[in-house]
Enzyme design. Sequence first.
Site, mmCIF file in Angstrom:
data_model
loop_
_atom_site.group_PDB
_atom_site.id
_atom_site.type_symbol
_atom_site.label_atom_id
_atom_site.label_comp_id
_atom_site.label_asym_id
_atom_site.label_seq_id
_atom_site.Cartn_x
_atom_site.Cartn_y
_atom_site.Cartn_z
ATOM 1 N N GLY A 207 -40.868 -23.927 -8.422
ATOM 2 C CA GLY A 207 -42.208 -24.996 -8.389
ATOM 3 C C GLY A 207 -42.959 -24.170 -8.009
ATOM 4 C CB SER A 208 -45.875 -24.106 -9.297
ATOM 5 O OG SER A 208 -47.438 -23.375 -9.511
ATOM 6 N N GLY A 209 -46.809 -26.402 -7.118
ATOM 7 C CA GLY A 209 -48.002 -27.535 -7.318
ATOM 8 C C GLY A 209 -49.611 -27.123 -7.002
ATOM 9 C CB CYS A 210 -52.623 -28.615 -6.483
ATOM 10 S SG CYS A 210 -52.301 -29.955 -5.181
ATOM 11 C CD GLN A 213 -47.028 -19.319 -7.804
ATOM 12 O OE1 GLN A 213 -47.697 -20.199 -8.789
ATOM 13 N NE2 GLN A 213 -46.232 -17.992 -8.417
ATOM 14 C CE LYS A 302 -46.431 -25.043 0.286
ATOM 15 N NZ LYS A 302 -46.467 -25.874 0.882
ATOM 16 C CG ASP A 436 -46.963 -35.994 1.082
ATOM 17 O OD1 ASP A 436 -47.493 -36.789 0.397
ATOM 18 O OD2 ASP A 436 -46.747 -34.966 0.133
#
Length: 617
Positions: A207-210, A213, A302, A436
């Site tokens: 997965g890769s967020g802003c 990743q 991460k 979150d």
Amino acid sequence: MVTPWRLSVRVCLSHLRCFEFRKELGHSRPLGCSRNARLCWFLLGTLPKLISAHGSVGEGAPGSLCQRKTHWSDLAENGLVEKVAQEGPLARVLLCLRLGLRAGVLLAKFFPLLFLYPLTYLAPGLSTLWLHLLFKATETSGPTYIKLGQWASTRRDLFSEAFCTQFSKLHVQVTPHPWARTEYLLQQAFGEDWGSLLFFETREPVGSGCVAQVYKAFASISLLEEDRIWRLGELSAPGTRAVVMQREPFMKDRKPSENLADEAFLEKLLLPKADLGGSEVGVSQAPWHLPKSDHLIPVAVKVLHPGLLSQVSMDLLLMKIGSKALGLLPGVKWLSLPEIVEEFEKLMVQQTDLRYEAQNLEHFQHNFQDMASVKFPTPLRPLITRDILVETYEESVPVSSYQQAGIPTDLKRKIAQLGINMLLKMIFVDNFVHGDLHPGNILVQGADGVSPSLEMQQQQVNVCDTLVATIAPALCPLRLVLLDAGIVAKLQASDLRNFRAVFQAVVMGQGHRVAELMLHHAQANECRDVERFKAEMATLVTQARKNIVTLEKLHVSSLLSSVFKLLMTHKVKLESNFASIVVAIMVLEGLGRSLDPTLDILEAAKPFLFKGPASFL
């Protein structure tokens, strides 16, 4: 600051820097020389770097080799402008050029939307289109503005319901950065032989967020006892050099610290592996070569995206400038935009330093150590830096998978109840709330092993002897796994009492009391008609409970949404953590009712509201 004698040493011995390439060239030293001669040879090439980069030679030097020269704390405390001002006029000119270019790009995206905003009053369709365009502009403006949009969606006391609903979906899957960048950070943090600690089956992230990743990898338990791992502890806690580690169950005895006065340590630190013929340390394994599985545990790695700190600091500087300019407008002055930017800056500091997330995970683990139904990933404390977080990989199923048809009703009801109990404990017992809690960060374990007999056995074990539950993994209890703990919310003691009083007033149907508490807790307000605000709040609470036989029919999220709308109308601004916790309740109740329509959050909260948190324990 480099002192003159260090500078002279660095200049006089600068020609020896070619020894960096001794591995590749192979002729940096004569073959067949003695051990002491080889050690002296490499000391001449490496020691000036240690002296010029660090203030002293001693036990602290090896551990600081992995640290970066530019730290976020410098930007957070001194500010980007002050830091650049110390680097000379050329740096200031370059900063102005970069700021101007970035500001031009942002103006090109957002100024047309600001110009078109008055058209949204003409028709609802235009308002929806405008929000969609704003969403797309934010989505393509980089991590700072994506996080700003996510954070703004939680401030329902400041922004409209349509805006918050739209921007609550702002969870972007960005293009992952290249493996070479990840490999560089791993080498920088853990040394050239990082492959003996972490083993990757694939170079592709899961997965890769802003901001970062995530990769799935395997960590070697046996190598966690290596001497060099203890030095990594200096990177494991923000603002401190103390080594804080969880030894059990991975470590037993700590080995003595090494320093530059130890000849064996110097040789191991400075010489290539090929020169250590008689050493017990072997050649590091390739990152994708897996040894025996019984020596490995699955982990999630991460990694922050490259250039993140520079871009975030620049965007925050532009936000501060823009907030001060917009704060001069009469219509938005009550929002205190500079204060909002300061609150958001604190959030971004934690998001861009993964050591904060590791601390939060450990805090949550401590809070829920006696509650087997909730689990958090375990950070492997030695393998944590500002840019990299290594934690246990939790095999789980997203909670959204259980919202589909065909899932047993009893299982859905149990999952919903676990989520509500977890949130109420965070708020009223621990005062440490996950900030979150969207469905993507909530996973489910052990759903396949749930049965009535198993549930009875679990309850008996929990009452009689909790130790039995910990040594019987075959039971596979149903539990929730929470991820991404980089954002948390906590209240001051007085604010927590006020928060409990607000919920008590909602349960009792005391709308005037709710309004008084909101005004008392407001961070800022320009409410010009206090009595009207109280009357409308009383009407709102009364209408919400009208014609309702039991409280389980009352949708707390709908009521709180209306409360937020009323707060925005009367310009009553809540403290950010207060608002974040209310939004967390709304999200969890919405998720819980999608699993169990009869879920009664107010009934579940009564022990916390009227008997105190001790009744829950």
